[in-house]
Design a protein around this motif. Structure first.
Motif, PDB file in Angstrom:
ATOM      1  N   HIS A  44       0.664  -1.118  -0.330  1.00 38.52           N
ATOM      2  CA  HIS A  44      -0.387  -0.162  -0.314  1.00 38.52           C
ATOM      3  C   HIS A  44       0.865   0.988  -0.527  1.00 38.52           C
ATOM      4  O   HIS A  44       1.881   0.896   1.066  1.00 38.52           O
ATOM      5  CB  HIS A  44      -1.308   0.116   1.153  1.00 38.52           C
ATOM      6  CG  HIS A  44      -1.995  -1.696   1.463  1.00 38.52           C
ATOM      7  ND1 HIS A  44      -2.832  -1.004   0.666  1.00 38.52           N
ATOM      8  CD2 HIS A  44      -1.693  -2.087   1.985  1.00 38.52           C
ATOM      9  CE1 HIS A  44      -3.841  -2.593   1.339  1.00 38.52           C
ATOM     10  NE2 HIS A  44      -2.703  -3.184   2.306  1.00 38.52           N
ATOM     11  N   ASP A  45       1.137   2.182  -0.995  1.00 37.55           N
ATOM     12  CA  ASP A  45       1.683   3.268  -0.786  1.00 37.55           C
ATOM     13  C   ASP A  45       0.099   4.265  -0.013  1.00 37.55           C
ATOM     14  O   ASP A  45      -0.490   4.509  -0.442  1.00 37.55           O
ATOM     15  CB  ASP A  45       0.668   4.203  -2.330  1.00 37.55           C
ATOM     16  CG  ASP A  45       2.033   3.356  -3.281  1.00 37.55           C
ATOM     17  OD1 ASP A  45       3.429   2.875  -2.504  1.00 37.55           O
ATOM     18  OD2 ASP A  45       2.343   3.636  -4.003  1.00 37.55           O
ATOM     19  N   LYS A  46       0.852   4.682   0.816  1.00 47.38           N
ATOM     20  CA  LYS A  46       0.567   5.722   2.171  1.00 47.38           C
ATOM     21  C   LYS A  46       1.409   7.260   1.819  1.00 47.38           C
ATOM     22  O   LYS A  46       2.332   7.907   2.047  1.00 47.38           O
ATOM     23  CB  LYS A  46       0.682   5.014   3.989  1.00 47.38           C
ATOM     24  CG  LYS A  46      -0.124   3.863   3.260  1.00 47.38           C
ATOM     25  CD  LYS A  46      -0.114   3.602   4.876  1.00 47.38           C
ATOM     26  CE  LYS A  46      -0.915   2.231   4.973  1.00 47.38           C
ATOM     27  NZ  LYS A  46      -1.493   2.125   6.868  1.00 47.38           N
ATOM     28  N   ALA A  47       0.613   8.534   2.691  1.00 44.74           N
ATOM     29  CA  ALA A  47       0.928   9.633   2.173  1.00 44.74           C
ATOM     30  C   ALA A  47       1.570   9.746   3.586  1.00 44.74           C
ATOM     31  O   ALA A  47       0.709   9.595   4.688  1.00 44.74           O
ATOM     32  CB  ALA A  47      -0.492  10.653   1.666  1.00 44.74           C
ATOM     33  N   ILE A  48       2.588  10.693   3.590  1.00 39.42           N
ATOM     34  CA  ILE A  48       3.216  11.565   5.168  1.00 39.42           C
ATOM     35  C   ILE A  48       1.923  12.310   5.260  1.00 39.42           C
ATOM     36  O   ILE A  48       1.576  12.772   4.825  1.00 39.42           O
ATOM     37  CB  ILE A  48       3.931  11.837   4.503  1.00 39.42           C
ATOM     38  CG1 ILE A  48       5.637  10.367   4.281  1.00 39.42           C
ATOM     39  CG2 ILE A  48       4.914  12.796   5.857  1.00 39.42           C
ATOM     40  CD1 ILE A  48       6.869  11.267   3.735  1.00 39.42           C
ATOM     41  N   PRO A  49       1.489  12.683   6.256  1.00 41.74           N
ATOM     42  CA  PRO A  49       0.611  13.484   7.085  1.00 41.74           C
ATOM     43  C   PRO A  49       0.860  14.895   6.853  1.00 41.74           C
ATOM     44  O   PRO A  49       2.524  15.246   6.834  1.00 41.74           O
ATOM     45  CB  PRO A  49       0.558  13.036   8.600  1.00 41.74           C
ATOM     46  CG  PRO A  49       1.176  11.782   8.843  1.00 41.74           C
ATOM     47  CD  PRO A  49       1.562  11.796   7.544  1.00 41.74           C
ATOM     48  N   GLU A  50       0.357  16.041   6.756  1.00 38.75           N
ATOM     49  CA  GLU A  50       0.306  17.035   6.408  1.00 38.75           C
ATOM     50  C   GLU A  50       0.706  18.108   7.148  1.00 38.75           C
ATOM     51  O   GLU A  50       1.616  18.683   7.258  1.00 38.75           O
ATOM     52  CB  GLU A  50      -0.904  17.495   5.900  1.00 38.75           C
ATOM     53  CG  GLU A  50      -0.725  18.938   5.543  1.00 38.75           C
ATOM     54  CD  GLU A  50      -1.979  19.363   4.597  1.00 38.75           C
ATOM     55  OE1 GLU A  50      -1.698  21.002   4.399  1.00 38.75           O
ATOM     56  OE2 GLU A  50      -2.985  19.147   4.055  1.00 38.75           O
ATOM     57  N   TRP A  51       0.434  17.180   8.490  1.00 39.63           N
ATOM     58  CA  TRP A  51       0.955  18.384   9.419  1.00 39.63           C
ATOM     59  C   TRP A  51       2.677  18.320   9.782  1.00 39.63           C
ATOM     60  O   TRP A  51       3.680  19.001  10.546  1.00 39.63           O
ATOM     61  CB  TRP A  51       0.173  18.292  11.322  1.00 39.63           C
ATOM     62  CG  TRP A  51       0.516  16.190  11.213  1.00 39.63           C
ATOM     63  CD1 TRP A  51      -0.014  15.532  11.158  1.00 39.63           C
ATOM     64  CD2 TRP A  51       2.013  15.868  12.104  1.00 39.63           C
ATOM     65  NE1 TRP A  51       0.658  14.792  11.714  1.00 39.63           N
ATOM     66  CE2 TRP A  51       1.034  14.445  12.284  1.00 39.63           C
ATOM     67  CE3 TRP A  51       2.850  16.960  12.914  1.00 39.63           C
ATOM     68  CZ2 TRP A  51       2.183  13.991  13.062  1.00 39.63           C
ATOM     69  CZ3 TRP A  51       3.533  15.718  13.329  1.00 39.63           C
ATOM     70  CH2 TRP A  51       3.328  14.715  13.492  1.00 39.63           C
ATOM     71  N   LEU A  52       3.109  17.043   8.918  1.00 35.94           N
ATOM     72  CA  LEU A  52       4.610  16.694   9.469  1.00 35.94           C
ATOM     73  C   LEU A  52       5.091  17.544   8.882  1.00 35.94           C
ATOM     74  O   LEU A  52       5.888  17.860   8.365  1.00 35.94           O
ATOM     75  CB  LEU A  52       5.006  15.273   8.929  1.00 35.94           C
ATOM     76  CG  LEU A  52       6.048  14.579   9.807  1.00 35.94           C
ATOM     77  CD1 LEU A  52       6.590  15.079  10.815  1.00 35.94           C
ATOM     78  CD2 LEU A  52       6.271  13.280   9.233  1.00 35.94           C
ATOM     79  N   GLY A  53       4.963  17.528   7.176  1.00 36.29           N
ATOM     80  CA  GLY A  53       5.138  18.811   6.432  1.00 36.29           C
ATOM     81  C   GLY A  53       5.134  20.303   6.671  1.00 36.29           C
ATOM     82  O   GLY A  53       6.218  20.998   6.491  1.00 36.29           O
ATOM     83  N   ILE A  54       4.050  20.628   6.908  1.00 36.96           N
ATOM     84  CA  ILE A  54       3.926  22.116   7.941  1.00 36.96           C
ATOM     85  C   ILE A  54       5.076  22.280   8.983  1.00 36.96           C
ATOM     86  O   ILE A  54       5.821  23.328   9.382  1.00 36.96           O
ATOM     87  CB  ILE A  54       2.153  22.102   8.349  1.00 36.96           C
ATOM     88  CG1 ILE A  54       2.165  22.422   7.262  1.00 36.96           C
ATOM     89  CG2 ILE A  54       2.438  23.730   9.013  1.00 36.96           C
ATOM     90  CD1 ILE A  54       0.340  22.525   7.413  1.00 36.96           C
ATOM     91  N   ALA A  55       5.459  21.168  10.203  1.00 37.44           N
ATOM     92  CA  ALA A  55       6.099  21.041  10.974  1.00 37.44           C
ATOM     93  C   ALA A  55       7.541  21.372  10.451  1.00 37.44           C
ATOM     94  O   ALA A  55       8.442  22.569  11.132  1.00 37.44           O
ATOM     95  CB  ALA A  55       6.144  20.001  12.135  1.00 37.44           C
ATOM     96  N   GLY A  56       7.477  20.441   9.376  1.00 35.40           N
ATOM     97  CA  GLY A  56       9.350  20.737   8.398  1.00 35.40           C
ATOM     98  C   GLY A  56       9.687  22.472   7.726  1.00 35.40           C
ATOM     99  O   GLY A  56      10.714  22.485   7.695  1.00 35.40           O
ATOM    100  N   ILE A  57       8.044  22.772   7.252  1.00 35.49           N
ATOM    101  CA  ILE A  57       8.348  23.721   6.823  1.00 35.49           C
ATOM    102  C   ILE A  57       8.939  25.419   8.077  1.00 35.49           C
ATOM    103  O   ILE A  57      10.091  26.392   8.071  1.00 35.49           O
ATOM    104  CB  ILE A  57       7.435  24.077   6.116  1.00 35.49           C
ATOM    105  CG1 ILE A  57       6.893  23.207   4.751  1.00 35.49           C
ATOM    106  CG2 ILE A  57       7.707  25.575   6.204  1.00 35.49           C
ATOM    107  CD1 ILE A  57       5.543  23.960   4.367  1.00 35.49           C
ATOM    108  N   VAL A  58       8.375  24.764   9.562  1.00 41.07           N
ATOM    109  CA  VAL A  58       8.713  25.466   9.920  1.00 41.07           C
ATOM    110  C   VAL A  58       9.906  25.699  10.749  1.00 41.07           C
ATOM    111  O   VAL A  58      10.574  26.455  11.042  1.00 41.07           O
ATOM    112  CB  VAL A  58       6.844  25.543  11.196  1.00 41.07           C
ATOM    113  CG1 VAL A  58       7.927  26.392  12.656  1.00 41.07           C
ATOM    114  CG2 VAL A  58       6.242  26.098  10.671  1.00 41.07           C
ATOM    115  N   VAL A  59      10.364  24.453  11.479  1.00 39.60           N
ATOM    116  CA  VAL A  59      11.421  23.671  11.843  1.00 39.60           C
ATOM    117  C   VAL A  59      12.543  24.459  10.770  1.00 39.60           C
ATOM    118  O   VAL A  59      13.599  24.820  11.357  1.00 39.60           O
ATOM    119  CB  VAL A  59      11.501  22.836  12.098  1.00 39.60           C
ATOM    120  CG1 VAL A  59      12.941  22.089  13.059  1.00 39.60           C
ATOM    121  CG2 VAL A  59      10.733  22.336  13.295  1.00 39.60           C
ATOM    122  N   GLY A  60      12.541  24.471   9.766  1.00 39.76           N
ATOM    123  CA  GLY A  60      13.744  24.373   8.749  1.00 39.76           C
ATOM    124  C   GLY A  60      13.540  25.963   8.621  1.00 39.76           C
ATOM    125  O   GLY A  60      14.794  26.094   8.058  1.00 39.76           O
ATOM    126  N   GLY A  61      13.095  26.640   8.761  1.00 40.67           N
ATOM    127  CA  GLY A  61      12.490  28.376   8.517  1.00 40.67           C
ATOM    128  C   GLY A  61      13.901  28.718   9.638  1.00 40.67           C
ATOM    129  O   GLY A  61      13.496  29.670   9.112  1.00 40.67           O
TER     130      GLY A  61
END
Length: 72
Positions: A44-61
């Motif tokens: 099964h292909d499962k998507a990575i949760p969107e909140w994890l992407g938002i957290a990556g953007i905030v922490v990376g920024g």
């Protein structure tokens, strides 16, 4: 140290954007049926949760900005 913060921040920022725009996924393999040495599996292909992407953007920024604004 400053350069490392900037590089890690940019990498996290890019990975977060990749996830938020829907391209982040992973494969998970489950055993559906097993009888002795006979085994049926499903992938099964499962998507990575969107909140994890938002957290990556905030922490990376924040890391990139902190590296750019540090005096040393």
């Amino acid at each position: 140290m400053r350069t490392i913060l900037i590089v890690i921040g940019i990498v996290l920022l890019g990975a977060g954007l990749w996830v938020v725009f829907g391209h982040g996924s992973y494969s998970q393999t489950d055993t559906v049926f097993q009888l002795g040495s006979l085994k049926a599996t499903a992938t099964h292909d499962k998507a990575i949760p969107e909140w994890l992407g938002i957290a990556g953007i905030v922490v990376g920024g924040l890391l990139a900005l902190g590296g750019l604004l540090s005096k040393r």
